[in-house]
Scaffold this active site. Structure first.
Site, mmCIF file in Angstrom:
data_model
loop_
_atom_site.group_PDB
_atom_site.id
_atom_site.type_symbol
_atom_site.label_atom_id
_atom_site.label_comp_id
_atom_site.label_asym_id
_atom_site.label_seq_id
_atom_site.Cartn_x
_atom_site.Cartn_y
_atom_site.Cartn_z
ATOM 1 N N MET A 181 -9.775 64.616 -3.148
ATOM 2 C CA MET A 181 -10.644 65.621 -2.118
ATOM 3 C C MET A 181 -11.579 65.818 -3.632
ATOM 4 O O MET A 181 -11.983 66.945 -3.818
ATOM 5 C CB MET A 181 -9.355 67.393 -2.928
ATOM 6 N N GLY A 182 -12.034 64.467 -4.219
ATOM 7 C CA GLY A 182 -13.239 64.376 -4.714
ATOM 8 C C GLY A 182 -13.170 65.560 -5.783
ATOM 9 O O GLY A 182 -11.843 65.660 -6.237
ATOM 10 N N ALA A 183 -14.803 65.923 -6.868
ATOM 11 C CA ALA A 183 -14.674 66.289 -8.090
ATOM 12 C C ALA A 183 -13.927 65.450 -9.325
ATOM 13 O O ALA A 183 -12.920 65.506 -9.706
ATOM 14 C CB ALA A 183 -13.758 67.487 -8.009
ATOM 15 N N HIS B 77 -8.612 59.485 -10.967
ATOM 16 C CA HIS B 77 -9.381 58.820 -9.715
ATOM 17 C C HIS B 77 -9.804 57.953 -10.144
ATOM 18 O O HIS B 77 -9.790 56.564 -9.611
ATOM 19 C CB HIS B 77 -10.072 59.948 -9.096
ATOM 20 N N VAL C 253 -3.566 60.033 -16.116
ATOM 21 C CA VAL C 253 -4.670 60.264 -17.654
ATOM 22 C C VAL C 253 -4.645 61.624 -18.113
ATOM 23 O O VAL C 253 -5.002 62.488 -17.252
ATOM 24 C CB VAL C 253 -6.083 59.325 -16.672
ATOM 25 N N SER D 297 -7.273 67.452 -14.446
ATOM 26 C CA SER D 297 -7.599 67.638 -13.163
ATOM 27 C C SER D 297 -8.822 67.948 -12.720
ATOM 28 O O SER D 297 -9.229 68.392 -13.449
ATOM 29 C CB SER D 297 -6.329 68.765 -13.288
ATOM 30 N N ARG E 238 -8.932 70.730 -11.000
ATOM 31 C CA ARG E 238 -9.181 72.840 -11.393
ATOM 32 C C ARG E 238 -9.113 72.537 -12.992
ATOM 33 O O ARG E 238 -9.065 73.794 -13.408
ATOM 34 C CB ARG E 238 -7.767 72.980 -11.018
HETATM 35 P P1 AMP Z 1 -6.526 64.585 -5.703
HETATM 36 O O1 AMP Z 1 -8.267 65.194 -5.407
HETATM 37 O O2 AMP Z 1 -5.869 66.025 -6.813
HETATM 38 O O3 AMP Z 1 -6.303 64.691 -4.607
HETATM 39 O O4 AMP Z 1 -6.367 63.479 -6.322
HETATM 40 C C1 AMP Z 1 -6.502 62.394 -5.909
HETATM 41 C C2 AMP Z 1 -4.978 61.597 -6.181
HETATM 42 O O5 AMP Z 1 -5.827 60.941 -7.561
HETATM 43 C C3 AMP Z 1 -3.786 61.293 -6.016
HETATM 44 O O6 AMP Z 1 -3.296 60.921 -5.983
HETATM 45 C C4 AMP Z 1 -3.130 62.762 -8.025
HETATM 46 O O7 AMP Z 1 -2.001 62.123 -7.916
HETATM 47 C C5 AMP Z 1 -3.944 61.152 -8.154
HETATM 48 N N1 AMP Z 1 -4.637 62.309 -9.876
HETATM 49 C C6 AMP Z 1 -5.150 63.632 -9.181
HETATM 50 N N2 AMP Z 1 -4.955 63.392 -11.519
HETATM 51 C C7 AMP Z 1 -4.927 62.470 -12.674
HETATM 52 C C8 AMP Z 1 -4.903 61.881 -13.426
HETATM 53 N N3 AMP Z 1 -4.840 63.014 -14.288
HETATM 54 N N4 AMP Z 1 -4.219 60.393 -13.303
HETATM 55 C C9 AMP Z 1 -3.941 59.953 -12.595
HETATM 56 N N5 AMP Z 1 -3.912 60.416 -10.995
HETATM 57 C C10 AMP Z 1 -4.422 60.963 -11.195
#
Ligand code: AMP
Length: 280
Positions: free
Chosen positions: A27-29, A34, A174, A183, A185
């Protein structure tokens, strides 16, 4: 890196790529979590596609869809530096031309547990958008983070039940040096909220060591709850020990056991987990 916002352009560019294509949906950011998925994908595949899409169908009314961080230019710079071949960054209208889609992918059972309890409909939105991304990009492999453990369980069930020809790979969470799971967020947290948020990983580390020593759920959860309940500014949403595939309670906490936490810190909802005795 080629960047596309339409499905048609994305499909014709993908047709030119070599056959081993990995997809990393986001979802970016973007942050190092990621990037760890992208690096794993690059190690295993000849081409890597990333998607950036803040998916409205996985946010309920009143959730943080509007304020979700959007940092597209910085994300593109990071992705170029990582050697990503293709970025698919559609608009909501491109993904949902009829605004409210009439077709959804539902994974009952797992979708109604953990985050599915406090965020009804969330995993229906996740499963639907990931199925759409798989059909648009047609990757052989797709990378997800263990950080979103319930999402992994839902997507594994979807891929299995619908015989989708995609190999799901799950990468470890991570963390910052102090233990906080990265995150998108986290940028909402003030300095004092960030300190409160550290109780989540601290409680998980404690819980994990108890489970590894053979303690059962009845022993482990009160110890963890004590840490979390005594943290100012933190409000627990859920704390459970479940089986990582079914997300059903695991009273004995015998591995494989997923210790999962969601908590509000101020107006930010954070999730984290510890997996003891990984299944695959
Ligand atoms: P999101 O952008 O938050 O939807 O995350 C995209 C992908 O990155 C998802 O598969 C998440 O599980 C993964 N992700 C987000 N935070 C972490 C993290 N701290 N460590 C590893 N993978 C992550």
């Amino acid at each position: 890196m080629e960047i596309f916002s339409t499905i048609a352009d994305t499909r014709s560019a993908i047709a030119q790529l070599p056959p081993s294509l990995a997809l990393v949906p986001t979802m970016g950011a973007l942050h190092e979590g990621h990037l760890s998925l992208i690096r794993a994908a690059r190690r295993d595949s000849s081409s890597v596609a990333v998607s950036i899409f803040v998916n409205p169908t996985q946010f309920a009314p009143g959730e943080d869809l509007a304020r979700y961080p959007r940092t597209f230019e910085a994300d593109c710079e990071l992705l170029k530096r990582e050697g990503v071949d293709l970025l698919f960054a559609p608009s909501p209208e491109e993904m949902y031309p009829s605004r409210t889609p009439s077709t959804f992918v539902e994974v009952p059972g797992v979708s109604d547990r953990l985050d599915g309890v406090s965020r009804p409909g969330h995993f229906r939105g996740v499963a639907t958008v990931v199925a759409k991304l798989f059909h648009i990009v047609q990757p052989q492999t797709a990378y997800f983070g263990q950080k979103d453990a319930a999402q992994v369980a839902v997507l594994r069930a979807m891929v299995r039940d619908l015989n989708l020809p995609v190999d799901l790979r799950v990468c470890p969470t991570v963390r910052d040096a102090d233990g906080l799971a990265l995150s998108s967020r986290n940028r909402f947290l003030s300095a004092s909220e960030r300190t409160s948020a550290l109780a989540i990983s601290r409680a998980l580390r404690h819980g994990q060591s108890l489970v590894e020593a053979g303690a059962n759920t009845k022993v482990v959860l009160p110890v963890m709850r004590d840490i979390l309940d005594n943290t100012p500014g933190l409000r627990l949403d859920y704390l459970e020990i479940v089986h990582p595939d079914t997300l059903l309670p695991n009273p004995s906490a015998r591995p494989p056991a997923l210790i999962a936490v969601a908590a509000w810190v101020g107006t930010t909802r954070l999730i984290d987990n510890a997996l003891v005795g990984a299944t695959k």
